[in-house]
Scaffold this active site. Structure first.
Site, PDB file in Angstrom:
ATOM      1  CE  LYS A  35       4.755   2.968  13.516  1.00 43.63           C
ATOM      2  NZ  LYS A  35       4.894   2.443  12.178  1.00 43.63           N
ATOM      3  CE1 TYR A  63      -4.707   3.393   9.265  1.00 45.04           C
ATOM      4  CE2 TYR A  63      -5.151   3.294  11.618  1.00 45.04           C
ATOM      5  CZ  TYR A  63      -4.444   2.858  10.509  1.00 45.04           C
ATOM      6  OH  TYR A  63      -3.471   1.903  10.653  1.00 45.04           O
ATOM      7  CE1 TYR A  88      -0.895   3.735   9.734  1.00 45.62           C
ATOM      8  CE2 TYR A  88       0.412   2.562   8.104  1.00 45.62           C
ATOM      9  CZ  TYR A  88      -0.731   2.677   8.860  1.00 45.62           C
ATOM     10  OH  TYR A  88      -1.717   1.721   8.755  1.00 45.62           O
ATOM     11  N   PRO A 120      -3.284  -0.289  19.386  1.00 45.70           N
ATOM     12  CG  PRO A 120      -5.231  -1.451  18.811  1.00 45.70           C
ATOM     13  CD  PRO A 120      -4.503  -0.857  19.973  1.00 45.70           C
ATOM     14  CG  HIS A 126      -2.064  -0.927   1.132  1.00 46.51           C
ATOM     15  ND1 HIS A 126      -3.074  -0.969   2.063  1.00 46.51           N
ATOM     16  CD2 HIS A 126      -2.382  -1.843   0.196  1.00 46.51           C
ATOM     17  CE1 HIS A 126      -3.955  -1.888   1.705  1.00 46.51           C
ATOM     18  NE2 HIS A 126      -3.552  -2.438   0.579  1.00 46.51           N
TER      19      HIS A 126
HETATM   20  P1  FAD Z   1       3.622 -12.348  21.175  1.00 46.44           P
HETATM   21  O1  FAD Z   1       3.173 -12.406  19.770  1.00 46.44           O
HETATM   22  O2  FAD Z   1       2.620 -12.109  22.232  1.00 46.44           O
HETATM   23  O3  FAD Z   1       4.416 -13.685  21.466  1.00 46.44           O
HETATM   24  C1  FAD Z   1       4.803 -14.061  22.765  1.00 46.44           C
HETATM   25  C2  FAD Z   1       4.767 -15.561  22.877  1.00 46.44           C
HETATM   26  O4  FAD Z   1       5.224 -15.939  24.155  1.00 46.44           O
HETATM   27  C3  FAD Z   1       3.350 -16.097  22.751  1.00 46.44           C
HETATM   28  O5  FAD Z   1       3.292 -17.059  21.722  1.00 46.44           O
HETATM   29  C4  FAD Z   1       3.056 -16.669  24.115  1.00 46.44           C
HETATM   30  O6  FAD Z   1       2.201 -17.794  24.061  1.00 46.44           O
HETATM   31  C5  FAD Z   1       4.436 -17.011  24.598  1.00 46.44           C
HETATM   32  N1  FAD Z   1       4.510 -17.134  26.050  1.00 46.44           N
HETATM   33  C6  FAD Z   1       3.852 -16.414  26.984  1.00 46.44           C
HETATM   34  N2  FAD Z   1       4.096 -16.866  28.206  1.00 46.44           N
HETATM   35  C7  FAD Z   1       4.954 -17.903  28.067  1.00 46.44           C
HETATM   36  C8  FAD Z   1       5.557 -18.798  28.978  1.00 46.44           C
HETATM   37  N3  FAD Z   1       5.298 -18.712  30.288  1.00 46.44           N
HETATM   38  N4  FAD Z   1       6.386 -19.761  28.493  1.00 46.44           N
HETATM   39  C9  FAD Z   1       6.627 -19.864  27.162  1.00 46.44           C
HETATM   40  N5  FAD Z   1       6.053 -19.046  26.254  1.00 46.44           N
HETATM   41  C10 FAD Z   1       5.230 -18.085  26.699  1.00 46.44           C
HETATM   42  N6  FAD Z   1      -0.362  -5.140  16.610  1.00 46.44           N
HETATM   43  C11 FAD Z   1      -0.513  -4.436  15.511  1.00 46.44           C
HETATM   44  O7  FAD Z   1       0.477  -3.832  15.067  1.00 46.44           O
HETATM   45  N7  FAD Z   1      -1.732  -4.406  14.859  1.00 46.44           N
HETATM   46  C12 FAD Z   1      -2.806  -5.135  15.303  1.00 46.44           C
HETATM   47  O8  FAD Z   1      -3.869  -5.127  14.710  1.00 46.44           O
HETATM   48  C13 FAD Z   1      -2.675  -5.889  16.460  1.00 46.44           C
HETATM   49  N8  FAD Z   1      -3.702  -6.627  16.932  1.00 46.44           N
HETATM   50  C14 FAD Z   1      -3.508  -7.365  18.052  1.00 46.44           C
HETATM   51  C15 FAD Z   1      -4.540  -8.136  18.552  1.00 46.44           C
HETATM   52  C16 FAD Z   1      -4.372  -8.873  19.724  1.00 46.44           C
HETATM   53  C17 FAD Z   1      -5.500  -9.710  20.251  1.00 46.44           C
HETATM   54  C18 FAD Z   1      -3.141  -8.827  20.407  1.00 46.44           C
HETATM   55  C19 FAD Z   1      -2.941  -9.587  21.715  1.00 46.44           C
HETATM   56  C20 FAD Z   1      -2.107  -8.064  19.894  1.00 46.44           C
HETATM   57  C21 FAD Z   1      -2.280  -7.334  18.719  1.00 46.44           C
HETATM   58  N9  FAD Z   1      -1.245  -6.584  18.191  1.00 46.44           N
HETATM   59  C22 FAD Z   1      -1.409  -5.861  17.087  1.00 46.44           C
HETATM   60  C23 FAD Z   1       0.064  -6.558  18.772  1.00 46.44           C
HETATM   61  C24 FAD Z   1       0.989  -7.536  18.063  1.00 46.44           C
HETATM   62  O9  FAD Z   1       0.305  -8.702  17.720  1.00 46.44           O
HETATM   63  C25 FAD Z   1       2.115  -7.804  19.026  1.00 46.44           C
HETATM   64  O10 FAD Z   1       2.788  -6.585  19.238  1.00 46.44           O
HETATM   65  C26 FAD Z   1       3.087  -8.871  18.522  1.00 46.44           C
HETATM   66  O11 FAD Z   1       2.474 -10.131  18.518  1.00 46.44           O
HETATM   67  C27 FAD Z   1       4.311  -8.890  19.417  1.00 46.44           C
HETATM   68  O12 FAD Z   1       5.082 -10.011  19.166  1.00 46.44           O
HETATM   69  P2  FAD Z   1       5.863 -10.717  20.333  1.00 46.44           P
HETATM   70  O13 FAD Z   1       6.538 -11.861  19.702  1.00 46.44           O
HETATM   71  O14 FAD Z   1       6.620  -9.707  21.093  1.00 46.44           O
HETATM   72  O15 FAD Z   1       4.729 -11.207  21.352  1.00 46.44           O
HETATM   73  C1  DHB Z   2      -4.505  -3.450  11.331  1.00 45.72           C
HETATM   74  C2  DHB Z   2      -4.464  -3.166  12.660  1.00 45.72           C
HETATM   75  C3  DHB Z   2      -4.091  -1.897  13.063  1.00 45.72           C
HETATM   76  O1  DHB Z   2      -4.020  -1.598  14.360  1.00 45.72           O
HETATM   77  C4  DHB Z   2      -3.775  -0.920  12.164  1.00 45.72           C
HETATM   78  O2  DHB Z   2      -3.447   0.309  12.607  1.00 45.72           O
HETATM   79  C5  DHB Z   2      -3.797  -1.240  10.837  1.00 45.72           C
HETATM   80  C6  DHB Z   2      -4.158  -2.501  10.422  1.00 45.72           C
HETATM   81  C7  DHB Z   2      -4.905  -4.797  10.889  1.00 45.72           C
HETATM   82  O3  DHB Z   2      -5.167  -5.657  11.735  1.00 45.72           O
HETATM   83  O4  DHB Z   2      -5.022  -5.021   9.682  1.00 45.72           O
END
Ligand code: FAD
Ligand code: DHB
Length: 391
Positions: free
Chosen positions: A299, A202, A384, A295, A73
């Site tokens: 980021k 948005y 962004y 969200p 995009h």
């Molecule tokens: P995570 O993806 O949370 O990975 C951490 C891992 O550690 C998980 O798999 C977990 O199961 C594991 N873990 C936890 N505890 C333990 C333990 N005790 N032992 C072993 N493993 C463990 N960001 C965006 O930019 N846009 C979005 O739309 C967006 N939507 C989201 C929706 C939801 C429901 C959530 C929760 C987050 C969302 N985020 C979004 C944020 C984004 O998904 C996270 O910032 C991203 O997943 C971060 O990656 P990470 O690997 O740091 O953490």
């Molecule tokens: C999506 C989520 C966001 O928070 C955003 O700012 C843009 C896209 C998504 O899930 O596609």
């Protein structure tokens, strides 16, 4: 008992990408994950990758499917009643973004790690970090067959998200946290319908924010600002589509929103959280384990990628007896973390309705500035589309 150079806790994007970057540099790791692999791969979360994240993934050979199946995009639309403005990031800052689901990125990383023979422990319980301030840190857990297991490592990477044990293993006197809980949440839905837009919309609306995103040519991802106390069951499909239509400007200037079957609904609470430092002894934190952003502006996933890009370099140097980058890691990562924390807070407060008429006028004034001034739109675009990893 098993031994490795780096024990990685968490097989989310941060942990998986870190194991991949380390392996490329010849550093061995073991990944420990509480959930099953199917659960982690199926979790619907983020969907947008900024230019610098795409560059990191391309560099280490995991960008092919993202380029083939993701959508590039050039920018986004900012909308409020009666007005829709396009911000073209390519024109403004020379960078684009990619719409690509976190589920797909996770599968790509898993596949790449399998090809290298990465050791994973999925479905573990009771993960505990020990001796993190010594030269012989370890991680203990019960594996999926119920066997107590210990990994002895040179270094531990806490990539275990917002509820994992790593952050809490740092003595309270050695860490500082900052938190802001927002008075609203998002209702996120996935729908089996072609997106009604070519790029993300948005939208500010007096009733509440709405976002039209997508996952593929036939799957839309949409969000509505809701009360954090709302229960997801209270939202019927028809009510969701009607709210989206009103807030996204259905019928304005010939644009229409096409509804379709909703296949998933979740309520996401919204908060900003930062913990510092991101290192204690031999434990290094990355991604959601150290910080959470609301969200708006997408980021979260991108910050996890940026942390890990910095961390991999630092850990590789450390294993060669060069600790300088590891010593600088927290400070370098936090510089970018705070920049993105500000951007996410700014996007969130600019776009969410608070019910206060004074704030609504300020938001409108800000939206007009961002969409009509070169300086305003460039600032949004630069943040962004993503700042350089080492910002
Ligand atoms: P995570 O993806 O949370 O990975 C951490 C891992 O550690 C998980 O798999 C977990 O199961 C594991 N873990 C936890 N505890 C333990 C333990 N005790 N032992 C072993 N493993 C463990 N960001 C965006 O930019 N846009 C979005 O739309 C967006 N939507 C989201 C929706 C939801 C429901 C959530 C929760 C987050 C969302 N985020 C979004 C944020 C984004 O998904 C996270 O910032 C991203 O997943 C971060 O990656 P990470 O690997 O740091 O953490
Ligand atoms: C999506 C989520 C966001 O928070 C955003 O700012 C843009 C896209 C998504 O899930 O596609």
């Amino acid at each position: 008992m098993v031994r490795t150079q780096v024990a990685i806790i968490g097989a989310g994007p941060a942990g998986l990408l870190l194991s991949h970057l380390l392996a490329r540099a010849g550093v061995e790791s073991i990944v420990v994950e509480r959930r099953t692999r199917e659960h982690v791969e199926g979790r619907v979360r983020a969907g947008l990758l900024e230019a610098s994240s795409v560059a990191v993934l391309d560099d280490v050979g995991v960008g092919d499917r993202l380029h083939a199946d993701g959508f590039e995009h050039r920018g986004i639309y900012l909308h409020w009643p009666g007005e829709r403005h396009h911000l073209d990031f390519v024109d403004l800052v020379g960078r684009s973004v990619y719409v690509y689901g976190q589920t797909e990125l996770t599968k790509d990383l898993d596949r790449a790690r399998d090809e290298d023979g990465q050791i994973f422990y999925y479905g573990v319980a009771d993960t505990t970090l020990e001796n993190i301030d010594s030269e012989t840190p370890s991680v203990t857990f019960t594996d999926s067959d119920g066997r107590p297991t210990r990994i002895e490592a040179d270094l531990i990477a806490g990539c275990d998200g917002s509820f994992g044990p790593s952050r809490e293993s740092i003595p309270p006197s050695e860490r500082r946290t900052w938190e802001k809980v927002y008075p609203y949440a998002w209702l996120g839905v996935l729908a089996d319908v072609a997106p009604s837009t070519d790029q993300l919309i948005y939208s500010w609306h007096p009733e509440g924010f709405a976002l039209h995103s997508m996952r593929s040519a036939s799957v839309s991802r949409l969000y509505l600002q809701v009360d954090p106390a709302t229960e997801v069951e209270r939202w019927g499909d028809r009510e969701i589509w009607e709210a989206l239509a009103r807030r996204l400007g259905d019928g304005e200037n010939g644009w229409t929103l096409t509804p379709g079957p909703i296949t998933e609904k979740t309520v996401l609470p919204m908060r900003s959280f930062v913990m510092a430092p991101m290192r204690y002894g031999r434990l290094f934190l990355a991604g959601d384990a150290a910080h959470i952003v609301p969200p708006t502006g997408a980021k979260g996933l991108n910050l996890a990628v940026a942390d890990v890009a910095l961390l991999a370099e630092a850990l590789v140097a450390f294993t060669k007896g060069e600790p300088a980058l590891a010593d600088e890691y927290s400070e370098r990562a936090l510089r970018r973390v705070w920049r993105c924390t500000h951007f996410s807070w700014w996007m969130t407060t600019m776009l969410h309705a608070s019910g206060d008429p004074f704030e609504a006028e300020l938001q409108r004034a800000q939206l007009v500035w961002v969409t009509s001034s070169q300086a305003g739109s460039t600032g949004l675009a630069e943040n962004y589309a993503g700042l350089p990893i080492g910002f």
